[in-house]
Design a protein around this motif. Structure first.
Motif, PDB file in Angstrom:
ATOM      1  N   ASP A 118     -16.435  57.183   1.756  1.00 31.23           N
ATOM      2  CA  ASP A 118     -17.249  58.034   2.615  1.00 31.23           C
ATOM      3  C   ASP A 118     -18.398  57.282   3.277  1.00 31.23           C
ATOM      4  O   ASP A 118     -19.092  57.840   4.131  1.00 31.23           O
ATOM      5  N   ARG A 119     -18.593  56.001   2.919  1.00 33.82           N
ATOM      6  CA  ARG A 119     -19.741  55.244   3.445  1.00 33.82           C
ATOM      7  C   ARG A 119     -19.328  54.010   4.242  1.00 33.82           C
ATOM      8  O   ARG A 119     -20.187  53.377   4.859  1.00 33.82           O
ATOM      9  N   LEU A 120     -18.034  53.653   4.218  1.00 35.27           N
ATOM     10  CA  LEU A 120     -17.594  52.411   4.840  1.00 35.27           C
ATOM     11  C   LEU A 120     -16.496  52.664   5.865  1.00 35.27           C
ATOM     12  O   LEU A 120     -15.616  53.501   5.656  1.00 35.27           O
ATOM     13  N   ASP A 121     -16.532  51.898   6.974  1.00 36.36           N
ATOM     14  CA  ASP A 121     -15.369  51.741   7.844  1.00 36.36           C
ATOM     15  C   ASP A 121     -14.623  50.512   7.332  1.00 36.36           C
ATOM     16  O   ASP A 121     -15.233  49.467   7.102  1.00 36.36           O
ATOM     17  N   VAL A 122     -13.317  50.621   7.149  1.00 36.22           N
ATOM     18  CA  VAL A 122     -12.565  49.555   6.481  1.00 36.22           C
ATOM     19  C   VAL A 122     -11.495  48.984   7.402  1.00 36.22           C
ATOM     20  O   VAL A 122     -10.768  49.719   8.076  1.00 36.22           O
ATOM     21  N   ILE A 123     -11.411  47.649   7.434  1.00 38.02           N
ATOM     22  CA  ILE A 123     -10.351  46.914   8.116  1.00 38.02           C
ATOM     23  C   ILE A 123      -9.551  46.182   7.057  1.00 38.02           C
ATOM     24  O   ILE A 123     -10.109  45.575   6.152  1.00 38.02           O
ATOM     25  N   GLY A 124      -8.240  46.236   7.150  1.00 42.59           N
ATOM     26  CA  GLY A 124      -7.363  45.656   6.138  1.00 42.59           C
ATOM     27  C   GLY A 124      -7.464  44.145   6.049  1.00 42.59           C
ATOM     28  O   GLY A 124      -8.041  43.479   6.925  1.00 42.59           O
ATOM     29  N   PRO A 125      -6.890  43.551   4.987  1.00 46.18           N
ATOM     30  CA  PRO A 125      -7.065  42.120   4.716  1.00 46.18           C
ATOM     31  C   PRO A 125      -6.490  41.179   5.766  1.00 46.18           C
ATOM     32  O   PRO A 125      -6.944  40.037   5.867  1.00 46.18           O
TER      33      PRO A 125
END
Length: 266
Positions: A118-125
Motif C-alpha cells: 500500500d506504500r510502494l510502486d513496484v517494478i519487477g526484477p
C-alpha cells in the motif's frame, strides 16, 4: 536524451523523467546490522536513523518528485520481520510524507513489495522504464531501471540510459609508498546490445553482437556497510550476470565526481 546526474559527494543521482524528477539510490540494505549479527555474529550499532535522515535530506536538497530504490531496500533475503521490518516501515513512512516511492525488486527484496504494497510502486526484477506516474512503460525510451541480478528485459534495449545497483562498485586506490584505500564508485559506459537477449533467447546466452545499446550507470551502494565489488582488481568476480563482458568500455568515478578513467586500466 534522458539525463541522469549524480549528486556530488553522495551515492545518489537525479533522473529527469520529463514531467517528474526522481532521486535514485541503490542497495539501501535496511536492517544490515541485524543481518550481520545473524549471519556473522558481528555486533554493530544501528545506523538506521542516519540512513533515514540522509535520504530525507537528499530529497529536500534536490527537490525531486519521486524516490526510486534500484533494488535491495532490505538486507536479509526473505520477508522482512522484527527490527528490519521496523526500520523499513519507518523509512517508508518518512519518505512518503514527502514523495512517492518506487521500488525495483532486488534479490534481497523477497516479501518487501507484499509487506508494503500500500506504500510502494513496484517494478519487477527484470526492470522497466520510469514514467511520471511511478510505474514503468514498455516503449523502451527514457530512463530504464533494474537491480542487476538478472539480465534486463529486452524491452529496455532502446532506452537512453539504464540504471542499476546490485554490484556495489568500489575501487582500490594505492599511493606511491604502498598505502591503499577503498572508495565507493560509479561505473558508466555503453552496453552491448546482446546483453538484453530477445524473446526467443531471453538470457542472451552464447550470442555476440557489435551493436551498441544504451548507456549503463552502475550505482554505488547507498549503504556503506554492505561491501562491494572491487572493479579495478584483477580476478575480482562481478555479481551481475552480464558484467563486465557486457560493457564495451566503462569509466569509473568517485563520489566527489573525480573521473578515474577506464576501470580496466585503473
Amino acid at each position: 536524451m534522458a539525463a541522469v546526474e549524480p549528486v556530488v559527494g553522495e551515492p545518489a543521482a537525479v533522473a529527469d523523467l520529463g514531467d517528474e524528477r526522481a532521486l535514485l539510490v541503490a542497495d539501501v540494505h535496511a536492517g544490515i546490522e541485524v543481518g550481520l549479527r545473524y549471519e556473522r555474529g558481528v555486533e554493530l550499532e544501528s545506523r538506521a536513523d542516519e540512513r533515514r535522515d540522509r535520504i530525507r535530506s537528499l530529497i529536500d536538497q534536490t527537490g525531486v518528485d519521486r524516490f526510486v530504490v534500484l533494488g535491495d531496500l532490505a538486507h536479509r533475503v526473505g520477508a522482512p520481520e522484527g527490527r528490519e521490518r521496523d526500520e523499513i516501515q519507518a523509512l517508508v513512512a518518512a519518505v512518503t510524507e514527502r514523495v512517492p516511492i518506487t521500488l525495483v525488486e532486488g534479490n534481497h527484496d523477497a516479501g518487501v513489495a507484499e509487506a508494503f504494497a500500500d506504500r510502494l510502486d513496484v517494478i519487477g526484477p527484470r526492470g522497466g522504464v520510469l514514467c511520471g506516474s511511478g510505474g514503468s512503460t514498455g516503449d523502451g525510451s527514457g530512463v530504464a531501471v533494474l537491480h542487476g541480478h538478472t539480465r534486463p528485459d529486452p524491452s529496455l534495449r532502446s532506452a537512453d540510459v539504464v540504471c542499476m545497483g546490485h554490484e556495489h562498485p568500489q575501487v582500490r586506490l594505492e599511493d606511491a609508498v604502498g598505502g591503499s584505500r577503498t572508495e565507493r564508485a560509479w561505473l558508466r559506459g555503453p552496453l552491448k546490445s546482446s546483453v538484453f537477449g530477445n524473446g526467443d533467447d531471453p538470457d542472451g546466452a552464447g550470442r555476440e553482437s557489435a551493436e551498441i545499446g544504451p548507456e549503463l550507470v552502475v550505482f554505488p551502494a547507498f549503504n556503506e556497510r554492505s561491501g562491494g565489488t572491487w572493479i579495478n582488481v584483477e580476478g575480482e568476480s562481478f555479481l551481475a550476470p552480464f558484467l563486465p563482458d557486457g560493457l564495451v568500455a566503462g569509466d569509473a568515478y568517485l563520489l566527489d565526481g573525480t573521473r578515474l578513467g577506464d576501470f580496466r586500466r585503473i
